[in-house]
Motif scaffolding. Structure first.
Motif, PDB file in Angstrom:
ATOM      1  N   SER A 111     -12.118 -19.444  40.688  1.00 26.25           N
ATOM      2  CA  SER A 111     -11.225 -19.669  39.538  1.00 26.25           C
ATOM      3  C   SER A 111     -11.873 -20.542  38.459  1.00 26.25           C
ATOM      4  O   SER A 111     -11.330 -21.559  38.030  1.00 26.25           O
ATOM      5  CB  SER A 111      -9.906 -20.303  39.996  1.00 26.25           C
ATOM      6  OG  SER A 111      -9.238 -19.478  40.921  1.00 26.25           O
ATOM      7  N   LEU A 112     -13.052 -20.117  38.006  1.00 24.05           N
ATOM      8  CA  LEU A 112     -13.758 -20.860  36.969  1.00 24.05           C
ATOM      9  C   LEU A 112     -13.009 -20.766  35.635  1.00 24.05           C
ATOM     10  O   LEU A 112     -12.333 -19.780  35.358  1.00 24.05           O
ATOM     11  CB  LEU A 112     -15.163 -20.301  36.783  1.00 24.05           C
ATOM     12  CG  LEU A 112     -16.113 -20.381  37.975  1.00 24.05           C
ATOM     13  CD1 LEU A 112     -17.429 -19.685  37.632  1.00 24.05           C
ATOM     14  CD2 LEU A 112     -16.357 -21.818  38.394  1.00 24.05           C
ATOM     15  N   HIS A 113     -13.145 -21.805  34.820  1.00 16.97           N
ATOM     16  CA  HIS A 113     -12.683 -21.707  33.435  1.00 16.97           C
ATOM     17  C   HIS A 113     -13.587 -20.716  32.702  1.00 16.97           C
ATOM     18  O   HIS A 113     -14.730 -20.468  33.102  1.00 16.97           O
ATOM     19  CB  HIS A 113     -12.726 -23.073  32.756  1.00 16.97           C
ATOM     20  CG  HIS A 113     -11.750 -24.059  33.332  1.00 16.97           C
ATOM     21  ND1 HIS A 113     -10.391 -23.890  33.243  1.00 16.97           N
ATOM     22  CD2 HIS A 113     -11.944 -25.212  34.023  1.00 16.97           C
ATOM     23  CE1 HIS A 113      -9.776 -24.892  33.833  1.00 16.97           C
ATOM     24  NE2 HIS A 113     -10.693 -25.709  34.320  1.00 16.97           N
ATOM     25  N   MET A 114     -13.099 -20.159  31.611  1.00 18.88           N
ATOM     26  CA  MET A 114     -13.849 -19.133  30.899  1.00 18.88           C
ATOM     27  C   MET A 114     -15.243 -19.635  30.490  1.00 18.88           C
ATOM     28  O   MET A 114     -16.245 -18.922  30.656  1.00 18.88           O
ATOM     29  CB  MET A 114     -13.069 -18.660  29.675  1.00 18.88           C
ATOM     30  CG  MET A 114     -13.725 -17.513  28.922  1.00 18.88           C
ATOM     31  SD  MET A 114     -13.811 -15.963  29.889  1.00 18.88           S
ATOM     32  CE  MET A 114     -12.077 -15.443  29.821  1.00 18.88           C
ATOM     33  N   ASP A 115     -15.312 -20.856  29.970  1.00 23.29           N
ATOM     34  CA  ASP A 115     -16.607 -21.398  29.551  1.00 23.29           C
ATOM     35  C   ASP A 115     -17.575 -21.499  30.722  1.00 23.29           C
ATOM     36  O   ASP A 115     -18.757 -21.153  30.608  1.00 23.29           O
ATOM     37  CB  ASP A 115     -16.435 -22.768  28.904  1.00 23.29           C
ATOM     38  CG  ASP A 115     -15.804 -22.701  27.522  1.00 23.29           C
ATOM     39  OD1 ASP A 115     -15.883 -21.617  26.901  1.00 23.29           O
ATOM     40  OD2 ASP A 115     -15.240 -23.713  27.065  1.00 23.29           O
ATOM     41  N   PRO A 147      -5.754  -3.330  23.874  1.00 26.16           N
ATOM     42  CA  PRO A 147      -6.921  -2.713  23.227  1.00 26.16           C
ATOM     43  C   PRO A 147      -8.202  -3.435  23.663  1.00 26.16           C
ATOM     44  O   PRO A 147      -8.211  -4.649  23.828  1.00 26.16           O
ATOM     45  CB  PRO A 147      -6.664  -2.933  21.732  1.00 26.16           C
ATOM     46  CG  PRO A 147      -5.212  -3.273  21.614  1.00 26.16           C
ATOM     47  CD  PRO A 147      -4.820  -3.913  22.898  1.00 26.16           C
ATOM     48  N   PHE A 148      -9.273  -2.668  23.844  1.00 26.06           N
ATOM     49  CA  PHE A 148     -10.541  -3.287  24.249  1.00 26.06           C
ATOM     50  C   PHE A 148     -11.742  -2.575  23.629  1.00 26.06           C
ATOM     51  O   PHE A 148     -12.861  -2.736  24.082  1.00 26.06           O
ATOM     52  CB  PHE A 148     -10.679  -3.280  25.777  1.00 26.06           C
ATOM     53  CG  PHE A 148     -10.624  -1.918  26.406  1.00 26.06           C
ATOM     54  CD1 PHE A 148     -11.746  -1.112  26.471  1.00 26.06           C
ATOM     55  CD2 PHE A 148      -9.439  -1.437  26.952  1.00 26.06           C
ATOM     56  CE1 PHE A 148     -11.710   0.147  27.055  1.00 26.06           C
ATOM     57  CE2 PHE A 148      -9.386  -0.184  27.537  1.00 26.06           C
ATOM     58  CZ  PHE A 148     -10.531   0.610  27.585  1.00 26.06           C
ATOM     59  N   ALA A 203      -7.013  -8.542  32.121  1.00 24.22           N
ATOM     60  CA  ALA A 203      -6.532  -8.130  30.797  1.00 24.22           C
ATOM     61  C   ALA A 203      -5.814  -9.281  30.092  1.00 24.22           C
ATOM     62  O   ALA A 203      -5.898  -9.420  28.866  1.00 24.22           O
ATOM     63  CB  ALA A 203      -5.606  -6.927  30.933  1.00 24.22           C
ATOM     64  N   SER A 204      -5.159 -10.137  30.867  1.00 22.37           N
ATOM     65  CA  SER A 204      -4.409 -11.247  30.286  1.00 22.37           C
ATOM     66  C   SER A 204      -5.312 -12.314  29.677  1.00 22.37           C
ATOM     67  O   SER A 204      -4.835 -13.189  28.944  1.00 22.37           O
ATOM     68  CB  SER A 204      -3.524 -11.889  31.366  1.00 22.37           C
ATOM     69  OG  SER A 204      -4.322 -12.376  32.435  1.00 22.37           O
ATOM     70  N   ARG A 205      -6.633 -12.233  29.937  1.00 11.96           N
ATOM     71  CA  ARG A 205      -7.549 -13.248  29.411  1.00 11.96           C
ATOM     72  C   ARG A 205      -8.561 -12.664  28.423  1.00 11.96           C
ATOM     73  O   ARG A 205      -9.527 -13.331  28.054  1.00 11.96           O
ATOM     74  CB  ARG A 205      -8.268 -13.947  30.569  1.00 11.96           C
ATOM     75  CG  ARG A 205      -7.283 -14.677  31.487  1.00 11.96           C
ATOM     76  CD  ARG A 205      -7.960 -15.387  32.624  1.00 11.96           C
ATOM     77  NE  ARG A 205      -8.678 -16.585  32.191  1.00 11.96           N
ATOM     78  CZ  ARG A 205      -9.286 -17.424  33.035  1.00 11.96           C
ATOM     79  NH1 ARG A 205      -9.230 -17.193  34.339  1.00 11.96           N
ATOM     80  NH2 ARG A 205      -9.924 -18.478  32.580  1.00 11.96           N
ATOM     81  N   LEU A 206      -8.312 -11.448  27.980  1.00  7.87           N
ATOM     82  CA  LEU A 206      -9.234 -10.835  27.020  1.00  7.87           C
ATOM     83  C   LEU A 206      -9.297 -11.608  25.709  1.00  7.87           C
ATOM     84  O   LEU A 206     -10.371 -11.761  25.121  1.00  7.87           O
ATOM     85  CB  LEU A 206      -8.828  -9.383  26.737  1.00  7.87           C
ATOM     86  CG  LEU A 206      -9.332  -8.310  27.686  1.00  7.87           C
ATOM     87  CD1 LEU A 206      -9.000  -6.939  27.123  1.00  7.87           C
ATOM     88  CD2 LEU A 206     -10.826  -8.434  27.952  1.00  7.87           C
ATOM     89  N   ASP A 207      -8.157 -12.085  25.238  1.00  7.73           N
ATOM     90  CA  ASP A 207      -8.166 -12.828  23.974  1.00  7.73           C
ATOM     91  C   ASP A 207      -8.969 -14.113  24.099  1.00  7.73           C
ATOM     92  O   ASP A 207      -9.668 -14.511  23.154  1.00  7.73           O
ATOM     93  CB  ASP A 207      -6.736 -13.139  23.531  1.00  7.73           C
ATOM     94  CG  ASP A 207      -6.028 -11.922  22.956  1.00  7.73           C
ATOM     95  OD1 ASP A 207      -6.732 -10.959  22.597  1.00  7.73           O
ATOM     96  OD2 ASP A 207      -4.782 -11.935  22.871  1.00  7.73           O
ATOM     97  N   ARG A 208      -8.890 -14.755  25.264  1.00  2.50           N
ATOM     98  CA  ARG A 208      -9.700 -15.958  25.499  1.00  2.50           C
ATOM     99  C   ARG A 208     -11.186 -15.616  25.472  1.00  2.50           C
ATOM    100  O   ARG A 208     -11.998 -16.340  24.889  1.00  2.50           O
ATOM    101  CB  ARG A 208      -9.308 -16.583  26.837  1.00  2.50           C
ATOM    102  CG  ARG A 208     -10.079 -17.842  27.213  1.00  2.50           C
ATOM    103  CD  ARG A 208      -9.745 -18.993  26.297  1.00  2.50           C
ATOM    104  NE  ARG A 208      -8.345 -19.362  26.388  1.00  2.50           N
ATOM    105  CZ  ARG A 208      -7.859 -20.248  27.247  1.00  2.50           C
ATOM    106  NH1 ARG A 208      -8.663 -20.851  28.103  1.00  2.50           N
ATOM    107  NH2 ARG A 208      -6.573 -20.554  27.240  1.00  2.50           N
TER     108      ARG A 208
END
Length: 255
Positions: free
Chosen positions: A18-22, A74-75, A47-52
């Motif tokens: 469960s790493l943070h995105m960075d 959308p991707f 999909a819920s983290r695509l914007d991040r």
């Protein structure tokens, strides 16, 4: 080496790591720079983290999109090559594909529960099997996983695996009170299924020396057929699978 090349997808965003995105992207970038052949360099992203992900300067070279939202976002601005999502009850793989309307070059892998395998998978699509999770009941019995592998081999259905495959060899996890499937067991079980044998004994095996000898004896053509079926599996650690294979002497130290 054929059996282990491009085997491991990067699932660092998922439990238990469960790493943070960075953090996940930084690790991914290091892995790309090192270029280990065991890794696919496909970054699995919910999909819920695509914007991040879009908000970051660094973009993965390949993305596996894990659908955890009611609708597929959308991707088209991202290098998505695989979409994975559970197959809804009463829905065929073809119907799910029609609903999603994926563009050319993006493959659908529909997650199903291993066991009774009365299912049709159109060409160009595949299945996904969950090999574990955060609770004991998330780990499928050997017999069910063997049935899944035999179905895929008999019907030439490609598949991806996820969860639970933390180490190469099957072992007991005292924290959950369950035997964890090994990713080497899984790969060798696919080889067994390809050659027309029951994959269950290899899935159940815990003798490290025996499994290494079996791995070293896999014919090249069998390995190629097996990997056409086993596309890859997602691991929250990208280092552990490589270290396990090195320790077992199945890949070179500099791989």
């Amino acid at each position: 080496m054929t059996l282990y090349t491009a085997l491991v997808d990067d699932a660092g965003l998922f439990p238990p790591t469960s790493l943070h995105m960075d953090e996940a992207l930084a690790r991914y970038q290091r892995d790309v720079e090192r270029g280990n052949p065991v890794l696919t360099h496909r970054f699995l992203c919910p999909a819920s983290r695509l914007d991040r992900l879009r908000g970051k300067d660094y973009r993965p070279r390949r993305i596996g999109l894990i659908v955890d939202t009611p609708e597929l976002p959308p991707f088209d601005d991202l290098p998505v090559d695989i979409v994975e999502m559970p197959l809804p009850d009463g829905t065929s793989v073809a119907a799910l594909a029609d609903r999603l309307g994926l563009p050319d070059g993006v493959r659908l892998f529909a997650e199903v529960a291993p066991g009774k395998m009365a299912i049709t998978v159109p060409d160009g699509m595949g299945l996904k099997v969950r090999c574990g999770g955060l609770a004991a009941d998330a780990f499928p019995p050997v017999e069910h996983l063997a049935m899944f592998l035999k179905f895929c081999a008999d019907n030439e259905v490609p598949f991806k695996a996820t969860a639970g495959l933390h180490h190469a060899v099957r072992h007991f996890d005292p924290s959950l009170g369950v035997d964890r499937h090994g990713f080497l067991n899984l790969a060798l079980a696919v080889c067994e299924a390809v050659e027309g044998r029951d994959p269950a004994p290899v899935l159940r095996a815990t003798d490290v020396g025996h499994l290494v000898r079996v791995a070293q004896a896999v014919p090249e053509e069998t390995a190629k057929q097996a990997r056409r079926l086993l596309v890859s599996y997602g691991s929250c650690s990208t280092n552990t699978p490589v270290e396990d294979l090195r320790t077992l002497g199945l890949i070179e130290e500099d791989s």
